[in-house]
Design an enzyme around this catalytic site. Sequence first.
Site: not given
Length: 675
Positions: A534, A649
């Site tokens: 991320s 995610h």
Amino acid sequence: MRGVIDDDPYLWLEDISGEAALAWVAERNAETAAALAGDPGFAELKRRLREVLDASDRIPYTVRRGAFLYDFWQDAEHVRGVWRRTTLEQYRKDAPEWEVLLDVDALAEAEDEKWVWAGARVRHPAYDRALLLLSRDGGDAVVVREFDLATRTFVEGGFEVAEAKTRIGWIDADTVFVGTDLGPGSLTDAGYPRTVRRWRRGTPIEEAALVFEAETGDVAAWGHRDTTPGFEREFVGRSPDFFRTEMHLVADGGELVRIDVPDDADAYIHRQYLIVTLKSEWLGHPAGALLAFGFDAFLAGDRTAEVLFSPDERTALAGQSWTRRHLILETMRDVTTRIEVLTPPTGGAGGWTREPLADVPALSVAGIVDTDPDVSDEYFLDVSGFLQPSTLSRGEIGGDSEILKQAPARFDATGLEVRQHFATSADGTRVPYFVIGPDRTATGPGPTLLYGYGGFEVSLTPFYSGVTGRAWLERGGTYVIANIRGGGEYGPRWHQAALRAERPRAFEDFAAVAADLVARGITTPAMLGAEGGSNGGLLMGAMLTRYPELFGAIVSEVPLLDMCRFHKLLAGASWIAEYGDPDDEADLPHLRLLSPYHHLAADRTYPPVLLMTSTRDDRVHPGHARKTAARLRELGHEVLFHENTGGGHSGASDNEQVAHNDALVHTFLWRHLTS
């Protein structure tokens, strides 16, 4: 600027489910599978990692709701998981009896949908109904359905919301606050709800009464009903950006009363108190301080605060949890946890008192897992370290504590030790980092994996990982955690030092740790790998383009890499406060400098790269990783790419996917750092 792309030839890879893009993904996945999954040790490594993830003797961490302790559990038999509950009496046993409320695998099979559990909003204080959040294959967007805990069935004609990044919570038995996608104008630019509505049971959601409305450029709007008996109140607010919040009390008649605290502070109301954590100086108190006000007095204009915590150069606030009569504070001193109990005055006389709750071993972490703030002073405390499996205890403040669960060791730690060192960054800042592995002064340099994040005030604290232990430490590798700026290890100042145009400070810190590892003889550049996901994936992109000579291999997972278009992709607009706004002429120059995608060049030597993402990641767009892989291939560099079709995610939605991804990562790193 060498290598900067002005006309992006790979925009077509941003078409998440486009036929051409998915065909390209399939080709890259096949290449990566051939290169890594075909490794002689891959299948056995994956099997051993799956064994850790599915282990039946893991600690089932619970949340108390009334008489029951609730848990969500996944293992080999329950791939998608079961939502279940038990009593404390049963939980004390080695093999508790669990009441299964919802079997997500059975639901997925019955509805032919890849459901992933995303949580539940259980109605308080009755604990009789829940609003279940179900994600399709792991995305942030969810479907909401009302669930009856007594009958363990979905409520026919109950509250239901179609797939969206919905925010929802109970007001009473027949009313909820809801913000969701109701068509044009109902979402912010970041894709989150822009309105808060009061929705009555049995009425169309489109007719729900508007309570509050945020701006289109805000991140989101929110509404909350405090159902604490005797202190029932409603609050609404908006988040102008990722780090600022404006909060209002909904007074009688629907009037909104602004709670006048700094919008960059974290604030909440608990019973008669307003609790404020400062991110900037206010009323003479420093950033990082924790303050308590009488809520009614504050609304009347009184700004007299009790200081519950004040930071110093080495200490920061890490967490807080209320019991019925006390506030438990978690603080960090050089990234090691301390825990103490604060007790407010009774009868309005005197100040708050404090005393330690538990001793925490050096270079370890302790955290409050759960409390029951309406009823008792019960707490559940978890303590662990890099080589110390978790111990879960239950206690009552002022009384005895008992060990409820102890996790077994998942890997052989013989000959391993944990040390903390400090590297000196380019501007002279001391940057702490943890080293887990053998004593390299005796064995000489060896394969080392350096992990970092450095953003959004996220702190990287000690943790026990059976996956890292089996995949890396048992094989003779050294594992390193870098506590670089941008995180929260030293409070707001540590985060703010690497915001926006100052982001390179985080990159310099990570590079300084890498260089220090070599200087100490722990590893060499050829044997040093780096990993991050991320925002940490952006960090890996920076290492690739700014410091390629420091590393022998790099893994970037679900990354941000195109910093000139991130705000146009999925939830990217919500991170403008962290990085800057590419549409702002004042910010674009530093974002172009930060953007790894725009600085890849043919005439530079890069270490081998593994890029990983998910088709179902609806937070960080998979186009970041796709486009970077395509650009590296075009320039003739060594790159592998893997895109999981599900997982959101996190990159994976079940233990099989997690084990597969971790096996790919560690096979890739071990191959390149030991050859």
